[in-house]
Write a protein that holds these residues in place. Sequence first.
Motif, PDB file in Angstrom:
ATOM      1  N   MET A   1       0.840  -1.195   0.000  1.00 28.91           N
ATOM      2  CA  MET A   1       0.000   0.000   0.000  1.00 28.91           C
ATOM      3  C   MET A   1       0.874   1.244   0.000  1.00 28.91           C
ATOM      4  SD  MET A   1      -2.912   1.171   2.784  1.00 28.91           S
ATOM      5  CE  MET A   1      -1.771   1.041   4.161  1.00 28.91           C
ATOM      6  N   TYR A   2       0.600   2.144  -0.916  1.00 22.88           N
ATOM      7  CA  TYR A   2       1.350   3.394  -0.997  1.00 22.88           C
ATOM      8  C   TYR A   2       0.763   4.383   0.002  1.00 22.88           C
ATOM      9  CZ  TYR A   2       3.142   7.812  -2.772  1.00 22.88           C
ATOM     10  OH  TYR A   2       3.739   9.035  -2.885  1.00 22.88           O
ATOM     11  N   PHE A   3       1.637   5.093   0.707  1.00 26.10           N
ATOM     12  CA  PHE A   3       1.162   6.141   1.582  1.00 26.10           C
ATOM     13  C   PHE A   3       2.199   7.248   1.660  1.00 26.10           C
ATOM     14  CE2 PHE A   3       3.524   3.296   4.249  1.00 26.10           C
ATOM     15  CZ  PHE A   3       4.126   4.071   5.212  1.00 26.10           C
ATOM     16  N   HIS A   4       1.779   8.352   2.219  1.00 26.83           N
ATOM     17  CA  HIS A   4       2.587   9.562   2.192  1.00 26.83           C
ATOM     18  C   HIS A   4       2.730  10.097   3.614  1.00 26.83           C
ATOM     19  CE1 HIS A   4       4.351  12.572  -0.507  1.00 26.83           C
ATOM     20  NE2 HIS A   4       4.064  13.434   0.434  1.00 26.83           N
ATOM     21  N   ALA A   5       3.921  10.582   3.947  1.00 25.41           N
ATOM     22  CA  ALA A   5       4.172  11.152   5.270  1.00 25.41           C
ATOM     23  C   ALA A   5       4.289  12.662   5.187  1.00 25.41           C
ATOM     24  CB  ALA A   5       5.445  10.565   5.866  1.00 25.41           C
ATOM     25  N   LEU A   6       3.576  13.325   6.050  1.00 26.89           N
ATOM     26  CA  LEU A   6       3.617  14.780   6.161  1.00 26.89           C
ATOM     27  C   LEU A   6       4.349  15.120   7.455  1.00 26.89           C
ATOM     28  CD1 LEU A   6       2.554  17.483   4.953  1.00 26.89           C
ATOM     29  CD2 LEU A   6       0.581  17.219   6.493  1.00 26.89           C
ATOM     30  N   ILE A   7       5.453  15.887   7.335  1.00 28.01           N
ATOM     31  CA  ILE A   7       6.293  16.196   8.486  1.00 28.01           C
ATOM     32  C   ILE A   7       6.367  17.710   8.665  1.00 28.01           C
ATOM     33  CG2 ILE A   7       8.541  15.855   9.574  1.00 28.01           C
ATOM     34  CD1 ILE A   7       9.049  13.591   7.543  1.00 28.01           C
ATOM     35  N   PRO A   8       5.666  18.274   9.627  1.00 29.61           N
ATOM     36  CA  PRO A   8       5.824  19.711   9.898  1.00 29.61           C
ATOM     37  C   PRO A   8       7.248  20.000  10.380  1.00 29.61           C
ATOM     38  CG  PRO A   8       3.824  18.839  10.921  1.00 29.61           C
ATOM     39  CD  PRO A   8       4.634  17.665  10.463  1.00 29.61           C
ATOM     40  N   PHE A   9       7.809  21.102   9.890  1.00 31.65           N
ATOM     41  CA  PHE A   9       9.191  21.425  10.253  1.00 31.65           C
ATOM     42  C   PHE A   9       9.385  22.927  10.269  1.00 31.65           C
ATOM     43  CE2 PHE A   9      13.784  21.937   9.089  1.00 31.65           C
ATOM     44  CZ  PHE A   9      14.293  21.456  10.290  1.00 31.65           C
ATOM     45  N   LYS A  10      10.027  23.401  11.333  1.00 29.86           N
ATOM     46  CA  LYS A  10      10.333  24.822  11.499  1.00 29.86           C
ATOM     47  C   LYS A  10      11.844  24.993  11.384  1.00 29.86           C
ATOM     48  CE  LYS A  10       9.686  28.671  14.748  1.00 29.86           C
ATOM     49  NZ  LYS A  10       9.220  29.055  16.103  1.00 29.86           N
ATOM     50  N   PRO A  11      12.362  25.393  10.228  1.00 26.88           N
ATOM     51  CA  PRO A  11      13.812  25.476  10.051  1.00 26.88           C
ATOM     52  C   PRO A  11      14.463  26.685  10.708  1.00 26.88           C
ATOM     53  CG  PRO A  11      12.711  26.053   8.009  1.00 26.88           C
ATOM     54  CD  PRO A  11      11.637  25.620   8.959  1.00 26.88           C
ATOM     55  N   VAL A  12      13.690  27.718  11.028  1.00 30.62           N
ATOM     56  CA  VAL A  12      14.246  28.955  11.593  1.00 30.62           C
ATOM     57  C   VAL A  12      13.777  29.117  13.040  1.00 30.62           C
ATOM     58  CG1 VAL A  12      14.360  31.469  11.393  1.00 30.62           C
ATOM     59  CG2 VAL A  12      14.337  30.048   9.324  1.00 30.62           C
ATOM     60  N   ASN A  13      14.747  29.235  13.934  1.00 27.18           N
ATOM     61  CA  ASN A  13      14.491  29.449  15.362  1.00 27.18           C
ATOM     62  C   ASN A  13      13.541  28.407  15.963  1.00 27.18           C
ATOM     63  OD1 ASN A  13      14.943  30.801  17.794  1.00 27.18           O
ATOM     64  ND2 ASN A  13      13.188  32.163  17.500  1.00 27.18           N
ATOM     65  N   PRO A  14      13.841  27.128  15.804  1.00 24.91           N
ATOM     66  CA  PRO A  14      12.993  26.090  16.388  1.00 24.91           C
ATOM     67  C   PRO A  14      13.376  25.809  17.835  1.00 24.91           C
ATOM     68  CG  PRO A  14      14.784  25.063  15.217  1.00 24.91           C
ATOM     69  CD  PRO A  14      14.973  26.569  15.064  1.00 24.91           C
ATOM     70  N   LYS A  15      12.564  25.019  18.501  1.00 26.55           N
ATOM     71  CA  LYS A  15      12.889  24.461  19.818  1.00 26.55           C
ATOM     72  C   LYS A  15      13.383  25.522  20.804  1.00 26.55           C
ATOM     73  CE  LYS A  15      11.503  20.546  18.801  1.00 26.55           C
ATOM     74  NZ  LYS A  15      10.298  20.076  19.502  1.00 26.55           N
ATOM     75  N   THR A  16      12.585  26.562  20.977  1.00 29.54           N
ATOM     76  CA  THR A  16      13.010  27.675  21.824  1.00 29.54           C
ATOM     77  C   THR A  16      13.151  27.269  23.289  1.00 29.54           C
ATOM     78  OG1 THR A  16      10.687  28.380  21.977  1.00 29.54           O
ATOM     79  CG2 THR A  16      12.064  29.437  20.293  1.00 29.54           C
ATOM     80  N   ARG A  17      12.490  26.198  23.703  1.00 30.08           N
ATOM     81  CA  ARG A  17      12.628  25.757  25.098  1.00 30.08           C
ATOM     82  C   ARG A  17      13.999  25.150  25.381  1.00 30.08           C
ATOM     83  NH1 ARG A  17       7.234  22.399  26.318  1.00 30.08           N
ATOM     84  NH2 ARG A  17       7.003  22.409  24.049  1.00 30.08           N
ATOM     85  N   LEU A  18      14.781  24.943  24.328  1.00 35.18           N
ATOM     86  CA  LEU A  18      16.159  24.474  24.503  1.00 35.18           C
ATOM     87  C   LEU A  18      17.159  25.636  24.486  1.00 35.18           C
ATOM     88  CD1 LEU A  18      16.162  21.284  22.226  1.00 35.18           C
ATOM     89  CD2 LEU A  18      16.087  21.374  24.724  1.00 35.18           C
ATOM     90  N   SER A  19      16.641  26.865  24.519  1.00 34.40           N
ATOM     91  CA  SER A  19      17.523  28.041  24.470  1.00 34.40           C
ATOM     92  C   SER A  19      18.445  28.119  25.673  1.00 34.40           C
ATOM     93  CB  SER A  19      16.687  29.321  24.379  1.00 34.40           C
ATOM     94  OG  SER A  19      15.928  29.350  23.183  1.00 34.40           O
ATOM     95  N   CYS A  20      18.096  27.435  26.756  1.00 31.47           N
ATOM     96  CA  CYS A  20      18.934  27.464  27.952  1.00 31.47           C
ATOM     97  C   CYS A  20      20.255  26.730  27.747  1.00 31.47           C
ATOM     98  CB  CYS A  20      18.186  26.836  29.133  1.00 31.47           C
ATOM     99  SG  CYS A  20      17.659  25.128  28.865  1.00 31.47           S
ATOM    100  N   ILE A  21      20.332  25.878  26.721  1.00 30.08           N
ATOM    101  CA  ILE A  21      21.562  25.108  26.497  1.00 30.08           C
ATOM    102  C   ILE A  21      22.069  25.188  25.057  1.00 30.08           C
ATOM    103  CG2 ILE A  21      21.294  23.443  28.372  1.00 30.08           C
ATOM    104  CD1 ILE A  21      20.003  21.562  26.311  1.00 30.08           C
ATOM    105  N   LEU A  22      21.238  25.676  24.138  1.00 29.59           N
ATOM    106  CA  LEU A  22      21.641  25.776  22.734  1.00 29.59           C
ATOM    107  C   LEU A  22      21.252  27.154  22.199  1.00 29.59           C
ATOM    108  CD1 LEU A  22      20.312  22.307  21.441  1.00 29.59           C
ATOM    109  CD2 LEU A  22      22.714  22.903  21.792  1.00 29.59           C
ATOM    110  N   ASP A  23      22.170  27.796  21.480  1.00 38.69           N
ATOM    111  CA  ASP A  23      21.804  29.061  20.857  1.00 38.69           C
ATOM    112  C   ASP A  23      20.996  28.782  19.586  1.00 38.69           C
ATOM    113  OD1 ASP A  23      23.598  28.529  18.712  1.00 38.69           O
ATOM    114  OD2 ASP A  23      25.214  29.644  19.688  1.00 38.69           O
ATOM    115  N   GLN A  24      20.544  29.838  18.916  1.00 38.58           N
ATOM    116  CA  GLN A  24      19.644  29.633  17.778  1.00 38.58           C
ATOM    117  C   GLN A  24      20.290  28.799  16.682  1.00 38.58           C
ATOM    118  OE1 GLN A  24      17.595  33.081  16.209  1.00 38.58           O
ATOM    119  NE2 GLN A  24      17.333  32.129  14.197  1.00 38.58           N
ATOM    120  N   GLU A  25      21.525  29.089  16.322  1.00 30.79           N
ATOM    121  CA  GLU A  25      22.196  28.329  15.270  1.00 30.79           C
ATOM    122  C   GLU A  25      22.309  26.849  15.659  1.00 30.79           C
ATOM    123  OE1 GLU A  25      26.417  28.316  12.746  1.00 30.79           O
ATOM    124  OE2 GLU A  25      26.007  29.887  14.229  1.00 30.79           O
TER     125      GLU A  25
END
Length: 215
Positions: A1-25
Amino acid sequence: MYFHALIPFKPVNPKTRLSCILDQEEREAFARAMLEDVIAAVQKSGCSATLLCTHPFKHENALIAVRKESLNDAINWALKQFHCPALIIMGDIPLVTAGDIQRLIRTEKDMSIVPGRGGGTNIIFLKKPQCFRADYYGASFLDHMRIAGECNFSVEVIDSFRMSTDIDEKEDLVEILIHGKGRKSREYLENSGFSLAIDEKGRVGVQRDAHKETL
Protein backbone atom coordinates in the motif's frame (compact mmCIF):
# COMPACT_ATOMS: atom_id res chain seq x y z
CA MET A 1 0.00 0.00 0.00
CA TYR A 2 1.35 3.39 -1.00
CA PHE A 3 1.16 6.14 1.58
CA HIS A 4 2.59 9.56 2.19
CA ALA A 5 4.17 11.15 5.27
CA LEU A 6 3.62 14.78 6.16
CA ILE A 7 6.29 16.20 8.49
CA PRO A 8 5.82 19.71 9.90
CA PHE A 9 9.19 21.43 10.25
CA LYS A 10 10.33 24.82 11.50
CA PRO A 11 13.81 25.48 10.05
CA VAL A 12 14.25 28.95 11.59
CA ASN A 13 14.49 29.45 15.36
CA PRO A 14 12.99 26.09 16.39
CA LYS A 15 12.89 24.46 19.82
CA THR A 16 13.01 27.68 21.82
CA ARG A 17 12.63 25.76 25.10
CA LEU A 18 16.16 24.47 24.50
CA SER A 19 17.52 28.04 24.47
CA CYS A 20 18.93 27.46 27.95
CA ILE A 21 21.56 25.11 26.50
CA LEU A 22 21.64 25.78 22.73
CA ASP A 23 21.80 29.06 20.86
CA GLN A 24 19.64 29.63 17.78
CA GLU A 25 22.20 28.33 15.27
CA GLU A 26 22.73 25.22 17.38
CA ARG A 27 18.99 24.64 17.79
CA GLU A 28 18.51 24.88 14.04
CA ALA A 29 21.29 22.35 13.45
CA PHE A 30 19.89 20.03 16.12
CA ALA A 31 16.39 20.27 14.65
CA ARG A 32 17.81 19.29 11.26
CA ALA A 33 19.59 16.31 12.83
CA MET A 34 16.34 15.10 14.42
CA LEU A 35 14.56 15.61 11.12
CA GLU A 36 17.14 13.41 9.38
CA ASP A 37 16.38 10.62 11.85
CA VAL A 38 12.66 10.92 11.23
CA ILE A 39 13.00 11.04 7.44
CA ALA A 40 15.30 8.00 7.50
CA ALA A 41 12.68 6.00 9.42
CA VAL A 42 9.92 7.20 7.10
CA GLN A 43 11.82 6.18 3.98
CA LYS A 44 12.83 2.79 5.35
CA SER A 45 9.17 2.11 6.10
CA GLY A 46 8.36 2.57 2.40
CA CYS A 47 6.81 6.01 2.69
CA SER A 48 7.47 9.16 0.69
CA ALA A 49 7.90 12.40 2.63
CA THR A 50 6.72 15.98 2.32
CA LEU A 51 8.05 18.64 4.67
CA LEU A 52 5.53 21.26 5.65
CA CYS A 53 7.89 24.15 6.40
CA THR A 54 7.42 27.57 7.91
CA HIS A 55 10.33 28.98 5.84
CA PRO A 56 12.08 28.02 2.59
CA PHE A 57 14.08 24.84 3.02
CA LYS A 58 15.68 22.18 0.83
CA HIS A 59 16.03 18.44 1.36
CA GLU A 60 17.16 15.93 -1.24
CA ASN A 61 14.87 13.18 0.06
CA ALA A 62 11.63 15.07 0.55
CA LEU A 63 9.20 17.35 -1.21
CA ILE A 64 8.83 20.80 0.33
CA ALA A 65 5.71 22.87 0.90
CA VAL A 66 6.17 26.28 2.53
CA ARG A 67 3.09 27.54 4.36
CA LYS A 68 2.82 30.73 6.39
CA GLU A 69 -0.44 29.99 8.22
CA SER A 70 -0.80 28.25 11.58
CA LEU A 71 0.27 24.63 12.06
CA ASN A 72 -3.32 23.37 12.04
CA ASP A 73 -4.30 25.34 8.95
CA ALA A 74 -1.16 24.20 7.13
CA ILE A 75 -1.71 20.52 7.96
CA ASN A 76 -5.38 20.66 7.05
CA TRP A 77 -4.52 22.30 3.74
CA ALA A 78 -2.07 19.47 3.03
CA LEU A 79 -4.50 16.71 4.00
CA LYS A 80 -6.93 17.95 1.35
CA GLN A 81 -4.24 17.38 -1.30
CA PHE A 82 -3.79 13.68 -0.48
CA HIS A 83 -5.59 10.99 -2.46
CA CYS A 84 -3.90 8.13 -0.63
CA PRO A 85 -3.41 7.17 3.03
CA ALA A 86 -1.37 9.72 4.95
CA LEU A 87 0.86 9.84 7.98
CA ILE A 88 1.28 13.02 10.04
CA ILE A 89 4.52 12.67 11.98
CA MET A 90 6.34 15.29 14.01
CA GLY A 91 9.97 16.06 13.17
CA ASP A 92 11.16 15.93 16.80
CA ILE A 93 10.73 12.23 17.57
CA PRO A 94 14.20 11.00 16.52
CA LEU A 95 13.94 7.61 18.25
CA VAL A 96 11.21 6.43 15.85
CA THR A 97 12.07 3.41 13.68
CA ALA A 98 10.77 2.05 10.38
CA GLY A 99 9.28 -0.86 12.30
CA ASP A 100 7.34 1.58 14.48
CA ILE A 101 5.88 3.28 11.44
CA GLN A 102 5.01 -0.03 9.79
CA ARG A 103 3.14 -0.99 12.95
CA LEU A 104 1.04 2.16 12.53
CA ILE A 105 0.21 1.70 8.87
CA ARG A 106 -0.68 -1.98 9.24
CA THR A 107 -3.62 -1.12 11.46
CA GLU A 108 -6.96 -2.64 10.56
CA LYS A 109 -8.68 0.51 11.82
CA ASP A 110 -9.45 3.68 9.87
CA MET A 111 -6.91 5.57 11.93
CA SER A 112 -4.00 4.86 14.26
CA ILE A 113 -2.60 7.42 16.66
CA VAL A 114 0.39 7.76 18.99
CA PRO A 115 -0.16 10.03 21.98
CA GLY A 116 2.65 12.27 23.10
CA ARG A 117 3.39 13.21 26.67
CA GLY A 118 1.12 15.69 28.40
CA GLY A 119 -1.85 15.06 26.15
CA GLY A 120 -0.15 15.82 22.84
CA THR A 121 -0.16 13.89 19.57
CA ASN A 122 3.04 12.67 17.93
CA ILE A 123 1.84 10.60 14.97
CA ILE A 124 -1.47 10.00 13.19
CA PHE A 125 -2.05 7.54 10.35
CA LEU A 126 -5.17 8.14 8.27
CA LYS A 127 -6.60 5.87 5.60
CA LYS A 128 -8.94 8.67 4.52
CA PRO A 129 -7.05 11.90 5.22
CA GLN A 130 -9.46 14.16 3.35
CA CYS A 131 -12.16 13.35 5.90
CA PHE A 132 -10.06 14.45 8.88
CA ARG A 133 -8.88 17.74 10.35
CA ALA A 134 -5.93 18.27 12.66
CA ASP A 135 -6.23 20.20 15.91
CA TYR A 136 -2.82 20.43 17.58
CA TYR A 137 -1.83 22.33 20.75
CA GLY A 138 -3.35 21.77 24.17
CA ALA A 139 -4.76 18.30 24.79
CA SER A 140 -4.58 17.45 21.10
CA PHE A 141 -4.80 13.69 21.65
CA LEU A 142 -8.27 14.11 23.15
CA ASP A 143 -9.23 16.54 20.39
CA HIS A 144 -8.08 14.12 17.70
CA MET A 145 -9.99 11.25 19.28
CA ARG A 146 -13.10 13.43 19.32
CA ILE A 147 -12.63 14.43 15.69
CA ALA A 148 -12.15 10.77 14.73
CA GLY A 149 -15.49 10.04 16.40
CA GLU A 150 -17.13 12.83 14.41
CA CYS A 151 -15.71 11.21 11.25
CA ASN A 152 -17.00 7.77 12.36
CA PHE A 153 -13.45 6.44 12.23
CA SER A 154 -12.42 3.29 14.03
CA VAL A 155 -9.20 4.06 15.93
CA GLU A 156 -6.20 2.14 17.23
CA VAL A 157 -4.21 3.89 19.96
CA ILE A 158 -0.58 2.76 19.95
CA ASP A 159 1.51 3.03 23.09
CA SER A 160 5.19 3.31 22.14
CA PHE A 161 8.11 4.76 24.12
CA ARG A 162 10.11 5.63 20.99
CA MET A 163 7.22 7.27 19.18
CA SER A 164 5.96 9.09 22.27
CA THR A 165 9.34 10.64 23.07
CA ASP A 166 9.35 14.10 21.53
CA ILE A 167 12.25 16.43 22.29
CA ASP A 168 11.30 19.80 23.74
CA GLU A 169 13.11 20.28 27.05
CA LYS A 170 16.70 19.91 28.24
CA GLU A 171 15.69 16.81 30.22
CA ASP A 172 14.47 15.12 27.03
CA LEU A 173 18.02 14.96 25.68
CA VAL A 174 18.70 12.15 28.14
CA GLU A 175 16.57 9.80 26.06
CA ILE A 176 18.56 10.48 22.88
CA LEU A 177 21.88 9.95 24.65
CA ILE A 178 20.66 6.65 26.15
CA HIS A 179 18.52 5.20 23.35
CA GLY A 180 19.66 7.03 20.19
CA LYS A 181 22.55 4.84 19.06
CA GLY A 182 23.28 5.35 15.35
CA ARG A 183 21.08 8.44 15.05
CA LYS A 184 22.11 11.83 13.70
CA SER A 185 20.59 13.58 16.70
CA ARG A 186 22.74 11.67 19.18
CA GLU A 187 25.81 12.25 17.02
CA TYR A 188 25.09 15.97 17.03
CA LEU A 189 24.70 16.11 20.79
CA GLU A 190 27.86 14.13 21.44
CA ASN A 191 29.87 16.24 18.99
CA SER A 192 28.48 19.31 20.73
CA GLY A 193 29.88 18.17 24.07
CA PHE A 194 26.77 16.68 25.68
CA SER A 195 26.96 13.62 27.90
CA LEU A 196 24.95 11.97 30.66
CA ALA A 197 25.32 13.20 34.22
CA ILE A 198 24.07 11.53 37.40
CA ASP A 199 23.55 13.74 40.45
CA GLU A 200 24.01 12.85 44.11
CA LYS A 201 20.41 11.58 44.31
CA GLY A 202 20.93 9.24 41.37
CA ARG A 203 18.87 11.28 38.91
CA VAL A 204 20.03 11.22 35.32
CA GLY A 205 20.51 14.48 33.42
CA VAL A 206 22.80 15.98 30.82
CA GLN A 207 25.95 18.06 31.03
CA ARG A 208 27.94 19.89 28.38
CA ASP A 209 31.68 20.17 27.92
CA ALA A 210 32.22 23.86 27.28
CA HIS A 211 35.51 23.17 25.54
CA LYS A 212 34.01 21.01 22.79
CA GLU A 213 32.99 22.78 19.62
CA THR A 214 29.54 22.40 18.11
CA LEU A 215 29.35 21.05 14.57
